[in-house]
Motif scaffolding. Structure first.
Motif, mmCIF file in Angstrom:
data_model
loop_
_atom_site.group_PDB
_atom_site.id
_atom_site.type_symbol
_atom_site.label_atom_id
_atom_site.label_comp_id
_atom_site.label_asym_id
_atom_site.label_seq_id
_atom_site.Cartn_x
_atom_site.Cartn_y
_atom_site.Cartn_z
ATOM 1 N N ARG A 1 0.655 -1.191 0.037
ATOM 2 C CA ARG A 1 -0.079 -0.082 0.130
ATOM 3 C C ARG A 1 1.001 1.333 -0.012
ATOM 4 O O ARG A 1 0.369 2.359 -0.465
ATOM 5 C CB ARG A 1 -0.927 0.014 1.093
ATOM 6 C CG ARG A 1 -1.668 -1.255 1.211
ATOM 7 C CD ARG A 1 -2.787 -1.029 0.207
ATOM 8 N NE ARG A 1 -3.605 -2.468 0.222
ATOM 9 C CZ ARG A 1 -4.577 -2.950 0.948
ATOM 10 N NH1 ARG A 1 -5.150 -1.914 1.720
ATOM 11 N NH2 ARG A 1 -5.401 -3.901 0.839
ATOM 12 N N GLU A 2 2.019 1.151 0.665
ATOM 13 C CA GLU A 2 2.947 2.235 0.522
ATOM 14 C C GLU A 2 4.364 1.653 0.058
ATOM 15 O O GLU A 2 4.840 0.817 0.725
ATOM 16 C CB GLU A 2 3.293 2.797 2.222
ATOM 17 C CG GLU A 2 2.050 3.574 2.703
ATOM 18 C CD GLU A 2 2.525 3.954 4.081
ATOM 19 O OE1 GLU A 2 3.282 4.702 4.277
ATOM 20 O OE2 GLU A 2 2.046 3.560 4.974
ATOM 21 N N LEU A 3 4.832 2.508 -0.950
ATOM 22 C CA LEU A 3 6.156 2.464 -1.449
ATOM 23 C C LEU A 3 6.954 3.602 -1.249
ATOM 24 O O LEU A 3 6.358 4.528 -2.087
ATOM 25 C CB LEU A 3 6.166 1.747 -2.946
ATOM 26 C CG LEU A 3 7.423 1.452 -3.551
ATOM 27 C CD1 LEU A 3 8.504 0.637 -3.019
ATOM 28 C CD2 LEU A 3 7.384 0.941 -4.988
ATOM 29 N N TRP A 4 7.923 3.984 -0.530
ATOM 30 C CA TRP A 4 8.918 4.837 -0.515
ATOM 31 C C TRP A 4 9.923 4.658 -1.180
ATOM 32 O O TRP A 4 10.642 3.952 -0.892
ATOM 33 C CB TRP A 4 8.889 5.207 1.051
ATOM 34 C CG TRP A 4 8.014 5.660 1.875
ATOM 35 C CD1 TRP A 4 6.684 4.844 2.289
ATOM 36 C CD2 TRP A 4 7.566 6.852 2.423
ATOM 37 N NE1 TRP A 4 5.731 5.597 3.069
ATOM 38 C CE2 TRP A 4 6.368 6.962 3.043
ATOM 39 C CE3 TRP A 4 8.444 8.069 2.484
ATOM 40 C CZ2 TRP A 4 5.741 7.865 3.745
ATOM 41 C CZ3 TRP A 4 8.042 9.076 3.315
ATOM 42 C CH2 TRP A 4 6.548 9.182 3.842
ATOM 43 N N LEU A 5 10.186 5.771 -2.255
ATOM 44 C CA LEU A 5 11.397 5.586 -3.024
ATOM 45 C C LEU A 5 12.305 7.039 -2.433
ATOM 46 O O LEU A 5 11.889 7.844 -2.380
ATOM 47 C CB LEU A 5 11.111 6.006 -4.397
ATOM 48 C CG LEU A 5 10.170 4.803 -4.878
ATOM 49 C CD1 LEU A 5 9.901 5.226 -6.557
ATOM 50 C CD2 LEU A 5 10.698 3.634 -4.959
ATOM 51 N N VAL A 6 13.628 6.329 -1.985
ATOM 52 C CA VAL A 6 14.560 7.454 -1.115
ATOM 53 C C VAL A 6 15.756 7.466 -1.942
ATOM 54 O O VAL A 6 16.231 6.824 -2.595
ATOM 55 C CB VAL A 6 14.720 6.815 0.156
ATOM 56 C CG1 VAL A 6 15.740 7.829 1.036
ATOM 57 C CG2 VAL A 6 13.382 6.557 0.822
ATOM 58 N N ASP A 7 16.261 8.848 -2.234
ATOM 59 C CA ASP A 7 17.402 9.162 -2.691
ATOM 60 C C ASP A 7 18.008 10.201 -1.973
ATOM 61 O O ASP A 7 17.615 10.607 -1.089
ATOM 62 C CB ASP A 7 17.139 9.294 -4.402
ATOM 63 C CG ASP A 7 18.239 8.548 -5.256
ATOM 64 O OD1 ASP A 7 19.606 8.763 -4.968
ATOM 65 O OD2 ASP A 7 17.986 7.805 -5.716
ATOM 66 N N ILE A 8 19.319 10.527 -2.600
ATOM 67 C CA ILE A 8 19.954 11.878 -2.029
ATOM 68 C C ILE A 8 19.777 13.081 -2.853
ATOM 69 O O ILE A 8 19.170 12.947 -4.079
ATOM 70 C CB ILE A 8 21.561 11.403 -1.879
ATOM 71 C CG1 ILE A 8 22.002 11.009 -3.175
ATOM 72 C CG2 ILE A 8 21.542 10.125 -0.612
ATOM 73 C CD1 ILE A 8 23.637 10.707 -3.228
ATOM 74 N N GLU A 9 20.231 14.112 -2.413
ATOM 75 C CA GLU A 9 20.180 15.398 -3.388
ATOM 76 C C GLU A 9 20.869 15.217 -4.867
ATOM 77 O O GLU A 9 20.207 15.742 -5.597
ATOM 78 C CB GLU A 9 21.137 16.364 -2.587
ATOM 79 C CG GLU A 9 20.762 17.795 -3.191
ATOM 80 C CD GLU A 9 19.115 18.289 -3.183
ATOM 81 O OE1 GLU A 9 18.851 18.881 -4.187
ATOM 82 O OE2 GLU A 9 18.667 18.147 -2.279
#
Length: 446
Positions: free
Chosen positions: A33-41
């Motif tokens: 239900r939740e997919l968090w895509l994380v990256d850096i600046e």
């Protein structure tokens, strides 16, 4: 139906559409239900491009999966059920250095093998261990599924230097080998089973089965009679094996074994390629630029087939099958990187190995193989010594330990050349190796 929260660190990767496709296909079993895509600046632009494509894919599929994009890792990790890592510290520019610098010294330059593999590990391990610390605080019950290379070395470091117990390392090489063998035999992949054992990018197919019958000799025969090409990947040159060698080996090498068994030919190929079309990293950089131009298209709402040229074939199947099986306690057999626990004799019980496991809700259960065949045993043990020493260097920033790791690696011919390569690569990657450039003594990550 329970709600699953997954966090993907390195979400701006060109591989992410593979992951999205895999989650969409399995939504009825794995309700993300939740997919968090994380990256850096530095990856913000790519994250937004990939995130927009991911949202279009989800919208087309008509499923209630919410895609979140963020540069705040800690915010994303709160309450996660699964955390996947597919990051590249230093981006592709760092990989270019990993591949180019060793070539100057007559040594193979490759992303996960030899000096390049060492330095990718030195850069990656401290970052992964930082993620582990955040997970211990913010999602202590989550599974860490690591795709970041060198996956075996990273898994080794997490097992030794973090408090995370629920960790699995993953690679698409075994799946790719299985599908290539199925194609070679002219059958569906589901009919083929391979007993895999060894280390990441150092895994062997000990036995091949077709419909339950052992066809290992038949497969080796097909690979040595000149009627078919070898089993390889998009990113590794397909060079034929000497028939007598492969017959004597008696097991299936993985594509990366070419760097160890065909070292001179692979070096000459890399050197020529670097002078003409560029190193593999330079080729990938161009390919990624083309992929992201495709990803920008507001009409695109599927994973483009061009992604397979990136070397990511079967990536989503490997990653999503693992998460699905952990979540649903499937009890199926998959090839993953886990703590050995006596499964492979001659490898420390507490070290990471890559082999077939039964996947349960409590984690992968390794299938014991005992002693590896004599012809391959020594090389596997040498690479394990390299991985352990490299992991120690990564968490301590100790120059001498890093040098020892470089010398242990069979692709490096001498301690003198090892020192020259180490010195140049340390300076080239100074920005991403702060532990090696401390001005005063400091506690290591351990």
């Amino acid at each position: 139906m329970n709600s699953v929260k997954i966090v993907t660190i390195g979400g701006g990767s060109s591989y992410t559409p593979e992951l999205i496709e895999g989650f969409i296909k399995r939504y009825n079993e794995l309700p993300v239900r939740e997919l968090w895509l994380v990256d850096i600046e530095e990856g913000k632009e790519k994250l937004e491009i990939v995130g927009s494509l991911a949202r279009r894919m989800v919208e087309k599929a008509g499923i209630p999966m919410k895609i979140h994009l963020t540069l705040d890792r800690r915010e994303a990790l709160k309450g996660a059920d699964f955390v996947t890592t597919q990051l590249r510290v230093g981006l592709l520019d760092a990989r270019i250095k990993d591949e180019k610098i060793p070539l100057k010294y007559g040594v193979i330059g490759q992303e996960t093998n030899g000096p390049g593999g060492l330095f990718k590990g030195l850069r990656t391990i401290p970052v992964i261990l930082g993620i582990c610390k955040d997970m211990e605080e913010l999602c202590p019950d989550a599974w860490l599924v690591n795709f970041a290379n060198p996956a075996g070395m990273v898994t080794e470091a997490v097992l030794r230097y973090s408090n995370i117990k629920k960790v699995v390392g993953l690679c698409n090489v075994p799946v790719g080998m299985k599908m290539n063998i199925a194609e070679l035999l002219g059958v569906e992949g589901s009919r083929v089973h391979i007993d895999f054992a060894g280390l990441n990018h150092m895994v062997f197919g000990l036995n091949v089965y077709l419909d339950g019958g052992n066809v290992t000799s038949q497969v080796i025969g097909k690979l040595t009679d000149g009627s078919v090409s070898g089993v390889t990947m998009k990113n590794i040159k397909d060079m034929q094996w000497e028939p007598e060698f492969l017959q004597a080996l008696g097991v299936l090498p993985c594509p990366y074994h070419r760097y160890y068994y065909q070292t001179r030919k692979m070096f000459e190929h890399e050197l020529e390629a670097s002078r003409n079309e560029g190193t593999r990293a330079e080729v990938v950089k161009k390919l990624e630029a083309e992929l992201f131009e495709l990803y920008k298209d507001p009409q695109l709402d599927i994973k483009p087939p061009q992604l397979e040229q990136r070397g990511g074939a079967y990536y989503s199947d490997a990653a999503c099958n693992l998460i699905n099986s952990l979540y649903n306690d499937k009890g199926d057999i998959q090839t993953v990187n886990v703590r050995n626990n006596g499964a492979i004799a001659g490898i420390p019980d507490d070290s990471a190995v890559e082999l077939n496991c039964v996947i349960t809700k409590d984690g992968p259960k390794p299938l014991a193989v005992g002693e590896l065949p004599v012809p391959v045993r020594g090389l596997v043990q040498q690479i394990k010594s390299f991985e352990r020493t490299a992991a120690e260097a990564a968490v301590t920033g100790d120059y001498k330990i890093a040098l020892m790791a470089m010398v242990i690696n069979p692709l490096v011919p001498s301690d003198g050349i090892a020192k020259q390569i180490l010195d140049e690569m340390l300076e080239a990657h100074r920005e991403h190796l702060p532990l090696f450039f401390r001005t005063e003594p400091a506690a290591a990550l351990v």
